[in-house]
Structure formats: structure tokens, C-alpha cells
Enzyme design. Structure first.
Site, PDB file in Angstrom:
ATOM      1  N   GLY A 120      -3.500  92.752 -78.136  1.00  0.00           N
ATOM      2  CA  GLY A 120      -3.812  91.336 -78.205  1.00  0.00           C
ATOM      3  C   GLY A 120      -3.633  90.719 -79.581  1.00  0.00           C
ATOM      4  O   GLY A 120      -3.826  89.522 -79.754  1.00  0.00           O
ATOM      5  N   LYS A 127      -1.686 104.201 -65.711  1.00  0.00           N
ATOM      6  CA  LYS A 127      -1.584 104.034 -67.162  1.00  0.00           C
ATOM      7  C   LYS A 127      -2.969 104.304 -67.730  1.00  0.00           C
ATOM      8  O   LYS A 127      -3.913 103.564 -67.447  1.00  0.00           O
ATOM      9  CB  LYS A 127      -1.137 102.611 -67.494  1.00  0.00           C
ATOM     10  CG  LYS A 127      -1.016 102.403 -69.000  1.00  0.00           C
ATOM     11  CD  LYS A 127      -0.732 100.962 -69.360  1.00  0.00           C
ATOM     12  CE  LYS A 127      -0.875 100.793 -70.877  1.00  0.00           C
ATOM     13  NZ  LYS A 127      -1.200  99.423 -71.250  1.00  0.00           N
TER      14      LYS A 127
END
Lengths: 256, 371
Positions: free
Chosen positions: A159, A98
Site C-alpha cells: 500500500g 497466496k
């Protein structure tokens, strides 16, 4: 009806991917990952000690059960991301990566230019590449064209837990994609995962939401169920959601 | 890249075809104003159950057309290079059994046609040829090269080519390809074109993908309405357009809307499409394909054509001559491909459009972008 997620020819039953960062302990992380039902688990390479047999993070996870997806978190440009990916493969991890290229440490927003460069190089080198990317429909097509196995547009900043703030762009990406679309970053609640899946995303990825919840395993299960619920909503072809019509002067009166 | 033929086989099965037969209007109602329609939604929009909602669909099509295209209507005209044709398509005025005066323009005559046509104000020319062996791609390249001096946009409507041949045309400055499948109904297609140069369904079906690969900026597809059942052809046409949008995302996709009216005496239109059906097709296409250009030719009558602008049409041909030499040497009376139902000159079309509140656009492309 079988409804598998297929990435680079490999089938997955779960459409939820989870990350392993920010948990209070390896044990809490392991329990949460299990509760999530995820089959693809991302691991930040910068956190992994490939030389140590007893690396905390990897040792906690059953490598047979999960596909460990190394991410290049911390890389500031394509060169660093490519180097990290190669190190992971040399260290024995599967050749799946990724890509995360985040030059701005405050926002951790993905760099579109460097991400595309890294993707092109890693695909050529034989990696299965899943790029974390800004929710930009044109960039998604470029990444698809260089051979990425998925595209992973962000819902909102990593986040932040703000949910899907890039809805319009992600819808275009989904409508035009020939590879699975994984909505990554910003999903703070199970309902955000459901929303992405209802929009037609092929999968979602959550990490911080799990790691910082008071009960990570419980919210992990919530994400698991929400992902399934959203998928069923999408597949059912919902009848209620439609824009309101406003009548104006007749347009078909001319037909004889 | 996957062939659209494969996609068609995988997508259009019994489920979708059953939805096309739906008679329940309430199943269709919520779809009319919904965004991001699925292929199942499209099938319902085309079903008999949608017919009572035609006005609602037209209103929605108008909102989408206004949002995406505003009030602009772009104008173009065809330039027929030849009416020689070795094809035997029974519905076509150029088929080899037609007793018409045959003619292929020389390169000088093409240029003379270009001069005459450009004097009418037209700036986008569509080069048209029949299926005539002997006039190769070199001739088309030569013709395009000469015409682009006078026309900002040159597009072609020619038999399907190889990718390299499309690339050669693109490099000369041709910016679009028009190619109609005629019908997506494969058995009917094969029956109509047996023994003709067109006798290869899949080669034709994938031609626009080859054109897209070659860098053509406009891909114009369509069917001849009236050949087969319109609901099924409309479904497959829209899915083909969506496929091209998705896989050739740098190109603009347009739908041509030729409806069979004036056909050779020995041919009866198998499945005539009424005005109401024709409107149904256009509004369903617009609701499913928000960004596709919709082209309506001079085969339609003036007032009818003008009304289609409100519900989805975005491009008109104007002042068209469908015989080679028609603009510069009209006295020679070569055979035309079809009778024109809208005889207005480009200037009259321009005035009529302005009166109706539209902006007639002659130039919306510049060859400077590519050469």
C-alpha cells in the site's frame, strides 16, 4: 514467439495479477479488474462470505474467466494461514493460495519464519502455494525447495506505492529462481510495474494503486500496458543500459 | 532435479551458436560493463567480435574480481594416490598404453605423503586418483579420514561416483569435488573415451549435481582446453557453472582451467588454445560468473600465472607433484600425469604473491564446520 506465464503447469497470457481490496464498490472493482486484463485475481479470505450465495466480491467476478487466488491476509502466524487456506478450499475455491502472514498490523511486512512454515504445510496438503515474502534471496530458495509454485518478493511495503526499493535483492532472487518471480506490493504506478518486468520478473501484482486511483479502470489499463512494455524491454536485451567503464593500466600487455 | 544434459540441449541451439561466431565488435561493446548477463551476452563475449575488446574485458574482470575476492589467493596442492589407470584417454600421461612406472599408495604411504606435504606449508590437499578399479570409495574415505587430521581442507578429484558415495566422503570430512568434463562436445567426448571407464558422457555431466545433493561445499568443474573448440566449450562450461550455482546454491562453484601443453608423444593437441585465447576465456568467465572461484594449476608458467590473478584467477596449486609418492619418496620416480611448468615451492609462490600485492591464503576452511 509464445511468451506465456506458466505457474504449476497452468498457462497465463497476462503477467499482471490484481487484488480486489480497498475499492470503493464491487462495480468499480469489477471494471478495474476487466481493464487490467489480469487472469489471476486475488481475494482476501477474511472478506469473503463463503456461505452467502450473493457474496459481493465473488459474485462480481466471473469465476470462469479468472483464477481466483485466495490470500490469507490477516493471518498472524502459520497456523492461522493454514486454517484459512483450508477453509477456502472446503468452501469450493480452487486449491491455489497466496500466503500472507503479516503479524505486524502497522507495516504488514510478511513474517519470513511463519511464511516458510505455512508454505511447507500447505504444499504437503496439495495446495498450489504462492507466498508473499520479504525480498530475501535465501528465503526465496527455501520457499522454492519446499515446493512453492512461485515466490512473491515485495517491492516496498504494502500500500505504500513507493515502487521497487528492494531492487538489488529482487535481482538476485530472479537470477537464482527456478520458479516464476512475482513482484508484489508497493507498486504505485505503471512505471513501477514496467521496472519490475524490465528487471526480469515473471509477473507483477498490483492492488492498492488501482483501488485508490481517481480512475481505477484507467490506471488498471496503464498497469496492463506497462507490464507488457516492461516484458518486451526485458526480452529485447536492452543495449543502452551498461555501467561506465574506467580505464586503468593495461592488464593484457603480458600476452605475447 | 533436471539433468544439466537436458538444460544444455534446451539452451544451446542454433541461436547461441550463431552468436558465438559474431564478428561485430560494436555488438559486444555495451555488454562488457553490463551486470547480470544472459546466455546470449555470454556467447557474444566469447565471439571473435570480442577480441579487439580484450583489454576492456580484462579491466572489467579485474573490477569484479577485486570486488568479490579482494587480493586473497588461496593455495592448495594435489596428492596423487595412484597412477594406475584402465583408461585410454589419448591426451593423458596416465593412459594405460604409457610405459611408466605404475604405483598405488598404501594407506600408510598416503599418510606419509600427507606428512611430507603438510611440512611444505600446504593446508588444502586435493586427493587425486585415476580410473583404477579395485581402489574403492572405502579406501578414499580411509585416506580422507587420515589426511583431515593434518589438513583443514580435503577435496577430491576422482572418477564420478553415486550420490551415496559422495555423501559418505562428505560425512568423513571431504569438503569439495573436482571433476572436469574434459569437453562438452559430446561426439568428441565419446570418440576420445570409447571403451574407457569414462565412456558415459551424461553420468559424468551430472556427477557434480550428485555431489551437490550429497552436501559437498565446493564444486569444481572444467574442461581440458585444447581438446575442442574453446568458444563452444567455454559457453557450455559457463552455463554448467551457472546451473550448479542456481541449483546447488549452498555450494561454492569453481572453474578449473587446465590447458593442454605437455601431452603424450603420440597425441597432437586438436585445437591449441593460445595465451591470448586463454586470457579471453578467463575474463569472459569472470564477467559472466562474478562469484566463481577460478583455479589455475602449475601447468602454466610462473609469470603467466601470476598475471592471471589480476584478471580473474583466485586459486593456485603450488609445489605440486603429479606422481604418487612425489612428496615423500621422490627418488622412486613413478610416472607423472603431466609435466609441471611452474616448479616454484609453496614458499616461493607465497613470497612472489606477497611481492605482487596479493595475500596468499593457505587456510580458508576448517574441518570443524563439518565434523
Amino acid at each position: 514467439m509464445s511468451d506465456k506465464l506458466v505457474i504449476a503447469g497452468r498457462e497465463f497470457s497476462s503477467r499482471l495479477m490484481v487484488g480486489t481490496g480497498k475499492f470503493s464498490s464491487a462495480a468499480v472493482m469489477k471494471a478495474a479488474v476487466e481493464a487490467s486484463g489480469a487472469e489471476i485475481v486475488t481475494v482476501a479470505l477474511r472478506r469473503v462470505d463463503l456461505d452467502a450465495q450473493s457474496d459481493n466480491m465473488l459474485a462480481a467476478l466471473d469465476m470462469e474467466k479468472y483464477l481466483i487466488l485466495a490470500n490469507t491476509s490477516g493471518a498472524r502466524d502459520a497456523k492461522e494461514a493454514v486454517r484459512l487456506a483450508k477453509i477456502a478450499r472446503d468452501g469450493g475455491l480452487p486449491p491455489w493460495v497466496k500466503i500472507e502472514v503479516t503479524p505486524d498490523p502497522r507495516t504488514l511486512l510478511p513474517d519470513p519464519v511463519e511464511t516458510l512454515k505455512a508454505a511447507e504445510e500447505l504444499v504437503k496438503d496439495g495446495f498450489v502455494v504462492l507466498p508473499y515474502m520479504p525480498a530475501d534471496p535465501i528465503l526465496a530458495k527455501h520457499l522454492e525447495e519446499v515446493g512453492c509454485a512461485t515466490v512473491m518478493p515485495l517491492g516496498s511495503m504494502i500500500g505504500s506505492g513507493m515502487g521497487i526499493r528492494t531492487r538489488d535483492a529482487i535481482e538476485i532472487i530472479i537470477d537464482n529462481a527456478n520458479v516464476p518471480v512475482v513482484v508484489d506490493a508497493g507498486l504505485g504506478l505503471p512505471s513501477h510495474a514496467a521496472e519490475a518486468m524490465e528487471m526480469g520478473a515473471d509477473a507483477v501484482l498490483a492492488n492498492t494503486a488501482l483501488a485508490i486511483a481517481r480512475d481505477p479502470s484507467k490506471i488498471a489499463e496503464g498497469f496492463k500496458l506497462a507490464t507488457i512494455a516492461g516484458r518486451l524491454g526485458y526480452l529485447s536485451g536492452p543495449g543502452a543500459a551498461s555501467r561506465e567503464a574506467r580505464a586503468s593500466s593495461p592488464l593484457t600487455g603480458f600476452i605475447r | 532435479m533436471t539433468s544439466f544434459g537436458v538444460v544444455l540441449q534446451q539452451t544451446v541451439g542454433a541461436d547461441l551458436l550463431n552468436l558465438l561466431c559474431n564478428r561485430d565488435t560494436e555488438k559486444v561493446r555495451p555488454i562488457v560493463t553490463r551486470a547480470r548477463l544472459t546466455s546470449a551476452d555470454l556467447a557474444l563475449l566469447l565471439s571473435p567480435g570480442a577480441e579487439p575488446l580484450l583489454e576492456e574485458m580484462a579491466q572489467q574482470a579485474r573490477r569484479i574480481t577485486q570486488a568479490r575476492f579482494g587480493n586473497a589467493v588461496s593455495l592448495y596442492a594435489p596428492l596423487y594416490i595412484s597412477n594406475k589407470c584402465s583408461g585410454s584417454c589419448p591426451y593423458c600421461g596416465f593412459k594405460r598404453s604409457q610405459k611408466i612406472k605404475r604405483r598405488t599408495l598404501s594407506i600408510e604411504e598416503v599418510e606419509a605423503e600427507g606428512i611430507a606435504l603438510s611440512r611444505t606449508g600446504i593446508q588444502h590437499v586435493l586427493l587425486v586418483t585415476g580410473d583404477c578399479p579395485g581402489k574403492g570409495v572405502e579406501f578414499l574415505c580411509d585416506a580422507a579420514a587420515r589426511l583431515k587430521k593434518r589438513f583443514p581442507s580435503v577435496t577430491v578429484e576422482i572418477p564420478p561416483l553415486e550420490e551415496d558415495e559422495y555423501r559418505a566422503l562428505a560425512q568423513i570430512g571431504v569438503d569439495g569435488v573436482t571433476l572436469y568434463q574434459e569437453t562438452y562436445h559430446k561426439p568428441l567426448y565419446n570418440q576420445l573415451h570409447r571403451g574407457s571407464p569414462k565412456d558415459n558422457y551424461l553420468y559424468r555431466l551430472d556427477a557434480l549435481s550428485r555431489a551437490g545433493n550429497a552436501g559437498m561445499r565446493k564444486l569444481n568443474l572444467g574442461v581440458l582446453w585444447g581438446l575442442s573448440h574453446w568458444r563452444e566449450d567455454a559457453l557450455k562450461l559457463a552455463l554448467h557453472a551457472r546451473f550448479l550455482e542456481k541449483n546447488h546454491w549452498r555450494s561454492q562453484v569453481l572453474l578449473g582451467m587446465p590447458r593442454l601443453h605437455n601431452v603424450p608423444d603420440d597425441f597432437a593437441i586438436p585445437h591449441p588454445v593460445s595465451d591470448r585465447d586463454f586470457v579471453h576465456i578467463i575474463v569472459a568467465m569472470r564477467i559472466f560468473l562474478n562469484d566463481a572461484g577460478i583455479v589455475v594449476s602449475t601447468r602454466e608458467k610462473p609469470a603467466f600465472r601470476d598475471n592471471l590473478l589480476a584478471i580473474g584467477a583466485t586459486q593456485f596449486s603450488a609445489g605440486s607433484k603429479t606422481e604418487p609418492g612425489g612428496y615423500s619418496a621422490a627418488d622412486q620416480k613413478s610416472g607423472a600425469q603431466f609435466e609441471i611448468d611452474d616448479q616454484r615451492s609453496p614458499q616461493t609462490v607465497e613470497q612472489d604473491l606477497a611481492r605482487l600485492g596479493y595475500d596468499p591464503v593457505f587456510k580458508d576452511w576448517d574441518r570443524g564446520f563439518i565434523s
